[in-house]
Design a protein around this motif. Structure first.
Motif, mmCIF file in Angstrom:
data_model
loop_
_atom_site.group_PDB
_atom_site.id
_atom_site.type_symbol
_atom_site.label_atom_id
_atom_site.label_comp_id
_atom_site.label_asym_id
_atom_site.label_seq_id
_atom_site.Cartn_x
_atom_site.Cartn_y
_atom_site.Cartn_z
ATOM 1 N N ASP A 90 0.780 -1.146 0.037
ATOM 2 C CA ASP A 90 -0.070 0.101 0.025
ATOM 3 C C ASP A 90 0.789 1.247 0.047
ATOM 4 O OD1 ASP A 90 -2.181 -1.477 -0.063
ATOM 5 O OD2 ASP A 90 -2.722 -1.474 2.091
ATOM 6 N N PHE A 91 1.917 1.295 0.800
ATOM 7 C CA PHE A 91 2.900 2.334 0.982
ATOM 8 C C PHE A 91 3.331 2.678 -0.496
ATOM 9 C CE2 PHE A 91 7.332 3.897 1.045
ATOM 10 C CZ PHE A 91 7.183 5.174 1.567
ATOM 11 N N LEU A 92 4.103 1.788 -1.229
ATOM 12 C CA LEU A 92 4.550 1.685 -2.673
ATOM 13 C C LEU A 92 3.598 2.033 -3.798
ATOM 14 C CD1 LEU A 92 7.063 -1.265 -3.119
ATOM 15 C CD2 LEU A 92 7.432 1.122 -2.629
ATOM 16 N N LYS A 93 2.504 1.420 -3.677
ATOM 17 C CA LYS A 93 1.404 1.601 -5.026
ATOM 18 C C LYS A 93 0.238 2.290 -4.556
ATOM 19 C CE LYS A 93 3.380 -2.756 -6.894
ATOM 20 N NZ LYS A 93 2.967 -3.965 -7.603
ATOM 21 N N GLY A 94 0.160 2.355 -3.204
ATOM 22 C CA GLY A 94 -1.229 3.291 -3.100
ATOM 23 C C GLY A 94 -2.426 2.290 -2.692
ATOM 24 N N ARG A 95 -3.458 2.829 -2.405
ATOM 25 C CA ARG A 95 -4.823 2.095 -2.294
ATOM 26 C C ARG A 95 -5.845 2.574 -2.991
ATOM 27 N NH1 ARG A 95 -5.939 0.249 3.950
ATOM 28 N NH2 ARG A 95 -7.716 0.185 2.588
ATOM 29 N N PRO A 96 -6.867 1.908 -3.402
ATOM 30 C CA PRO A 96 -8.226 2.667 -4.058
ATOM 31 C C PRO A 96 -8.791 3.330 -2.866
ATOM 32 C CG PRO A 96 -8.099 0.045 -4.145
ATOM 33 C CD PRO A 96 -7.126 0.452 -3.667
ATOM 34 N N VAL A 97 -9.584 4.300 -2.937
ATOM 35 C CA VAL A 97 -10.475 5.201 -2.113
ATOM 36 C C VAL A 97 -11.820 4.926 -2.680
ATOM 37 C CG1 VAL A 97 -10.599 7.082 -1.116
ATOM 38 C CG2 VAL A 97 -8.323 6.211 -1.263
ATOM 39 N N MET A 111 -11.187 16.152 -4.085
ATOM 40 C CA MET A 111 -11.916 15.794 -5.165
ATOM 41 C C MET A 111 -13.236 16.479 -4.868
ATOM 42 S SD MET A 111 -10.615 13.107 -7.030
ATOM 43 C CE MET A 111 -12.195 12.861 -7.807
ATOM 44 N N THR A 112 -13.741 17.108 -5.994
ATOM 45 C CA THR A 112 -14.880 17.947 -6.164
ATOM 46 C C THR A 112 -16.145 16.971 -6.506
ATOM 47 O OG1 THR A 112 -14.866 18.951 -8.003
ATOM 48 C CG2 THR A 112 -13.733 19.869 -6.172
ATOM 49 N N GLU A 113 -17.280 17.327 -6.370
ATOM 50 C CA GLU A 113 -18.382 16.388 -6.855
ATOM 51 C C GLU A 113 -18.370 16.775 -8.522
ATOM 52 O OE1 GLU A 113 -23.289 16.516 -6.867
ATOM 53 O OE2 GLU A 113 -22.254 17.218 -5.259
ATOM 54 N N ASN A 114 -17.827 17.960 -8.926
ATOM 55 C CA ASN A 114 -17.475 18.021 -10.237
ATOM 56 C C ASN A 114 -16.504 17.168 -11.057
ATOM 57 O OD1 ASN A 114 -19.343 20.366 -10.361
ATOM 58 N ND2 ASN A 114 -17.842 21.913 -10.044
ATOM 59 N N ASP A 115 -15.488 16.811 -10.249
ATOM 60 C CA ASP A 115 -14.430 15.933 -10.561
ATOM 61 C C ASP A 115 -15.118 14.705 -10.840
ATOM 62 O OD1 ASP A 115 -12.326 17.751 -10.498
ATOM 63 O OD2 ASP A 115 -12.152 16.939 -8.421
ATOM 64 N N LEU A 116 -16.012 14.032 -9.976
ATOM 65 C CA LEU A 116 -16.595 12.843 -10.091
ATOM 66 C C LEU A 116 -17.766 12.864 -10.966
ATOM 67 C CD1 LEU A 116 -16.932 10.151 -8.687
ATOM 68 C CD2 LEU A 116 -18.661 11.048 -7.013
ATOM 69 N N ALA A 128 -18.025 4.011 -6.611
ATOM 70 C CA ALA A 128 -17.201 4.655 -7.602
ATOM 71 C C ALA A 128 -15.870 4.743 -6.493
ATOM 72 C CB ALA A 128 -17.367 6.024 -7.826
ATOM 73 N N TYR A 129 -14.496 4.805 -7.350
ATOM 74 C CA TYR A 129 -13.089 4.512 -6.654
ATOM 75 C C TYR A 129 -12.086 5.364 -7.258
ATOM 76 C CZ TYR A 129 -14.532 0.460 -3.855
ATOM 77 O OH TYR A 129 -15.038 -0.580 -2.973
ATOM 78 N N LEU A 130 -11.591 6.281 -6.285
ATOM 79 C CA LEU A 130 -10.232 6.850 -6.878
ATOM 80 C C LEU A 130 -9.307 5.594 -7.001
ATOM 81 C CD1 LEU A 130 -8.659 9.239 -7.790
ATOM 82 C CD2 LEU A 130 -8.343 9.768 -5.277
ATOM 83 N N GLU A 131 -8.845 5.348 -8.079
ATOM 84 C CA GLU A 131 -7.943 4.016 -8.230
ATOM 85 C C GLU A 131 -6.412 4.585 -7.706
ATOM 86 O OE1 GLU A 131 -8.912 1.141 -8.218
ATOM 87 O OE2 GLU A 131 -10.885 1.411 -8.978
ATOM 88 N N ARG A 132 -5.390 3.679 -7.600
ATOM 89 C CA ARG A 132 -4.147 3.804 -7.380
ATOM 90 C C ARG A 132 -3.564 4.896 -8.447
ATOM 91 N NH1 ARG A 132 -1.541 -1.846 -6.005
ATOM 92 N NH2 ARG A 132 -1.819 -1.711 -8.243
ATOM 93 N N ASN A 133 -3.870 4.704 -9.521
ATOM 94 C CA ASN A 133 -3.169 5.552 -10.530
ATOM 95 C C ASN A 133 -3.687 6.885 -10.666
ATOM 96 O OD1 ASN A 133 -5.561 4.816 -11.922
ATOM 97 N ND2 ASN A 133 -4.633 3.802 -13.589
ATOM 98 N N GLY A 134 -4.878 7.238 -9.927
ATOM 99 C CA GLY A 134 -5.411 8.626 -10.200
ATOM 100 C C GLY A 134 -6.582 8.565 -11.117
#
Length: 166
Positions: free
Chosen positions: A102-109, A127-132, A151-157
């Motif tokens: 998780d430290f190296l690659k991140g986690r989905p949120v 993140m704003t509602e507009n981004d979503l 909906a997820y914010l993935e590790r790659n953004g």
């Protein structure tokens, strides 16, 4: 032969000519290609922070070999070590689970759960509602948050969205 190589690549000289830098650029290009192949396709294929940092540092190191700001062969060797470090850490992260990976690659949120915004997550990751909504318009024909199962914010953004069925 060694003298010719040193002359062509400007090794041991204080000032490089335009053609020596050009030959270095060609040499570094092919050396970088070989080094990246030693790594694997993942090295520059995904955009996690782990991969982006490698790309930035790798480019910085190789530029020094081209411009002559660092010795040619040790600079190429350090680029290879950097790519091997990336590959080694990725392998360790693959074989272990938990905080190191998780430290190296991140986690989905999770940003949306059952059609409801997760405001704490949105705020934490700026993140704003507009981004979503932008992501929803890109991924769906029904740009309405209530249609989102999750909906997820993935590790790659990137934002991934799963639409409710029916």
């Amino acid at each position: 032969m060694e003298l010719d190589f040193n002359y062509l690549f400007g090794i041991g000289e204080d000032t490089l000519t335009w053609w020596q830098m050009s030959l270095r650029a060609i040499g570094v290009f092919f050396a970088a290609l070989l080094i990246v192949r030693v790594g694997n396709q993942r090295v520059f294929g995904k955009n996690t922070a782990f991969d982006i940092i490698l790309g930035v540092v790798f480019g910085s190191i190789l530029s020094r070999a081209i411009t002559g700001n660092s010795p040619f062969w040790p600079t190429l060797a350090s680029a290879l070590v950097l790519v091997l470090l990336h590959r080694g850490l990725a392998t360790i992260a693959y074989h272990t689970s938990g905080r190191f990976g998780d430290f190296l690659k991140g986690r989905p949120v999770q940003l949306v759960k059952n059609g409801e915004l997760q405001h704490d997550a949105l705020q934490k990751y700026s993140m704003t509602e507009n981004d979503l909504m932008e992501a929803l318009r890109t991924h769906s024909k029904h740009p309405d948050i209530s249609t989102i199962e999750t909906a997820y914010l993935e590790r790659n953004g990137e934002i991934s969205i799963i639409i409710k069925k029916g």
